[in-house]
Design a protein around this motif. Sequence first.
Motif, PDB file in Angstrom:
ATOM      1  N   GLN A 112       0.827  -1.206   0.000  1.00 53.33           N
ATOM      2  CA  GLN A 112       0.000   0.000   0.000  1.00 53.33           C
ATOM      3  C   GLN A 112       0.861   1.256   0.000  1.00 53.33           C
ATOM      4  OE1 GLN A 112      -2.764   0.238   3.239  1.00 53.33           O
ATOM      5  NE2 GLN A 112      -3.787   2.054   2.435  1.00 53.33           N
ATOM      6  N   SER A 115       2.118   1.586  -3.589  1.00 51.09           N
ATOM      7  CA  SER A 115       1.025   1.878  -4.519  1.00 51.09           C
ATOM      8  C   SER A 115       0.520   3.306  -4.367  1.00 51.09           C
ATOM      9  CB  SER A 115      -0.127   0.888  -4.303  1.00 51.09           C
ATOM     10  OG  SER A 115       0.265  -0.430  -4.615  1.00 51.09           O
ATOM     11  N   ASP A 116       0.418   3.784  -3.130  1.00 47.52           N
ATOM     12  CA  ASP A 116      -0.041   5.154  -2.899  1.00 47.52           C
ATOM     13  C   ASP A 116       0.941   6.179  -3.454  1.00 47.52           C
ATOM     14  OD1 ASP A 116      -2.235   4.115  -1.654  1.00 47.52           O
ATOM     15  OD2 ASP A 116      -1.512   4.468   0.389  1.00 47.52           O
ATOM     16  N   LYS A 143      -5.291  -6.780  -3.293  1.00 43.47           N
ATOM     17  CA  LYS A 143      -6.169  -5.619  -3.168  1.00 43.47           C
ATOM     18  C   LYS A 143      -5.401  -4.316  -2.985  1.00 43.47           C
ATOM     19  CE  LYS A 143     -10.237  -7.969  -1.252  1.00 43.47           C
ATOM     20  NZ  LYS A 143     -11.122  -8.071  -0.068  1.00 43.47           N
ATOM     21  N   MET A 144      -4.118  -4.391  -2.690  1.00 43.47           N
ATOM     22  CA  MET A 144      -3.310  -3.190  -2.484  1.00 43.47           C
ATOM     23  C   MET A 144      -2.824  -2.571  -3.785  1.00 43.47           C
ATOM     24  SD  MET A 144      -3.325  -2.628   0.757  1.00 43.47           S
ATOM     25  CE  MET A 144      -4.989  -3.315   0.774  1.00 43.47           C
ATOM     26  N   HIS A 146      -3.597  -0.496  -6.455  1.00 38.27           N
ATOM     27  CA  HIS A 146      -4.682   0.453  -6.656  1.00 38.27           C
ATOM     28  C   HIS A 146      -4.715   1.104  -8.029  1.00 38.27           C
ATOM     29  CE1 HIS A 146      -4.806   1.134  -1.984  1.00 38.27           C
ATOM     30  NE2 HIS A 146      -5.302  -0.015  -2.356  1.00 38.27           N
ATOM     31  N   SER A 147      -3.714   0.881  -8.843  1.00 39.91           N
ATOM     32  CA  SER A 147      -3.650   1.600 -10.119  1.00 39.91           C
ATOM     33  C   SER A 147      -3.588   0.663 -11.306  1.00 39.91           C
ATOM     34  CB  SER A 147      -2.436   2.544 -10.121  1.00 39.91           C
ATOM     35  OG  SER A 147      -2.507   3.468  -9.063  1.00 39.91           O
ATOM     36  N   HIS A 167     -14.296  -4.972  -4.262  1.00 36.39           N
ATOM     37  CA  HIS A 167     -13.025  -4.327  -4.626  1.00 36.39           C
ATOM     38  C   HIS A 167     -12.995  -3.972  -6.111  1.00 36.39           C
ATOM     39  CE1 HIS A 167      -8.775  -3.395  -4.688  1.00 36.39           C
ATOM     40  NE2 HIS A 167      -8.580  -4.293  -5.641  1.00 36.39           N
ATOM     41  N   SER A 170     -14.762  -0.715  -6.636  1.00 36.84           N
ATOM     42  CA  SER A 170     -14.416   0.374  -5.726  1.00 36.84           C
ATOM     43  C   SER A 170     -13.569   1.417  -6.437  1.00 36.84           C
ATOM     44  CB  SER A 170     -13.662  -0.183  -4.516  1.00 36.84           C
ATOM     45  OG  SER A 170     -12.383  -0.675  -4.911  1.00 36.84           O
ATOM     46  N   SER A 171     -13.320   2.518  -5.740  1.00 34.44           N
ATOM     47  CA  SER A 171     -12.506   3.591  -6.305  1.00 34.44           C
ATOM     48  C   SER A 171     -11.046   3.175  -6.469  1.00 34.44           C
ATOM     49  CB  SER A 171     -12.589   4.831  -5.412  1.00 34.44           C
ATOM     50  OG  SER A 171     -12.155   4.533  -4.093  1.00 34.44           O
ATOM     51  N   SER A 172     -10.638   2.084  -5.813  1.00 32.34           N
ATOM     52  CA  SER A 172      -9.261   1.617  -5.937  1.00 32.34           C
ATOM     53  C   SER A 172      -8.919   1.206  -7.360  1.00 32.34           C
ATOM     54  CB  SER A 172      -9.014   0.435  -4.986  1.00 32.34           C
ATOM     55  OG  SER A 172      -9.212   0.810  -3.643  1.00 32.34           O
TER      56      SER A 172
END
Length: 396
Positions: A112, A115-116, A143-144, A146-147, A167, A170-172
């Motif tokens: 995470q 990814s962030d 699930k981590m 995100h892009s 998931h 979701s917005s992820s």
Amino acid sequence: MNNGPIYVRERGSLRRVSDIVLAEPKPGSSSCRRTNPFVPKKEHFIFTYNEEGSLRYTTKSLFDIALQFVTNNIHHVDSLVGFPEQIGDRLFAAAEENRVFLNPDIAPKALQLFSDAYGDMVLESLCLRHRFPLLHERMDEIKMFHSLKRLDLYGCRLGDNHELFPHLTSSSLASLIQLFIGDNGLSDAGLQRLTTPIRMMQKGLDSLQHLDISYNPVSEKALRYFTCLPKLINLDVSGTSMKLGAGLKKTMLNLLGLIPSEEPLDTFDHSRCKTEGWAEQVINQWEINGSQMPKQKKMDESRTSALRFFGRQRFVREALNVAHQTDENMEEDNCETLHFYRPTSSHMRDNPIPSTANHQLRHQSEKCDTGPRTPQAKPSPSLDLTSEDIDLLNSY
């Protein structure tokens, strides 16, 4: 150093951090006099031999030492946002080499962080085709990412009520462009459940352009659940309950603005599926690590024989998948290819469509061009909202 106080400079002020416990050094990795923080540690040196065969050593750079320290304590890092991509790349490689992502207690937080900060550079495309054990064993870690722009879940045995559904919408995964969920035992009810959050809350999968639902027992009824995907331009329904005919062509055109393709679309060529990004080798580590897990105590004789002959790793990665793919190939040989696409304006000029359908197609094209900025891009909530939809929404 390991037992002493830790100070952090933040916004020009120095404060003491008392709740952080640094990672213990690996056995044999440092000097025997570990109680003295000034004693040089072996991991801070590079040992080589000169031409005469004598042992020589050189000190590592301060950057490499700091990099290793951060890697060993990555679970204490709050954010990597703002650090250059070159630093992030080397830090990720160091964490991978240190097998940080194999630790289920640390891996989700670490992934995470990356990814962030670095988005699709960590992982842009993920191919889990027929790798359902990996999906289920590493669900939290996956699930981590995100892009993702491409996600292939073909043959992952999702069924109609999988925990991954929330998931996916979701917005992820707002940047997801290609999604392959064929051969997953999905029925009309499963696709209804999958798209319920999108249809009711009018958000999710806004960027999706290519969707594969092939070799699932779905009917034409399921097509209405995809009217909430404003940018959908390609759809694969091969091997489903749908048969190419005037009725299907009309329904597909009226609901989604799509027409059948005479030739198979390259978009749905799974031979191009591959995992791309910094985490490519991490995915391979997960699969290899999972294949080397201890054998179950209770196995039937056929499975035991296969394990002895092939080896567990080869059995998991090849034997099961090859058998499944053989059945799949037999099915594909017997089923017609049903690929649909959104025609361009030049195609519409060269191949005129009847006026009623043409009006509907233009309306669909306008919705696709405007995207989520216009309210018309989403259907009216009254279209498919049943009591079951309400219950599904409450479950989210």
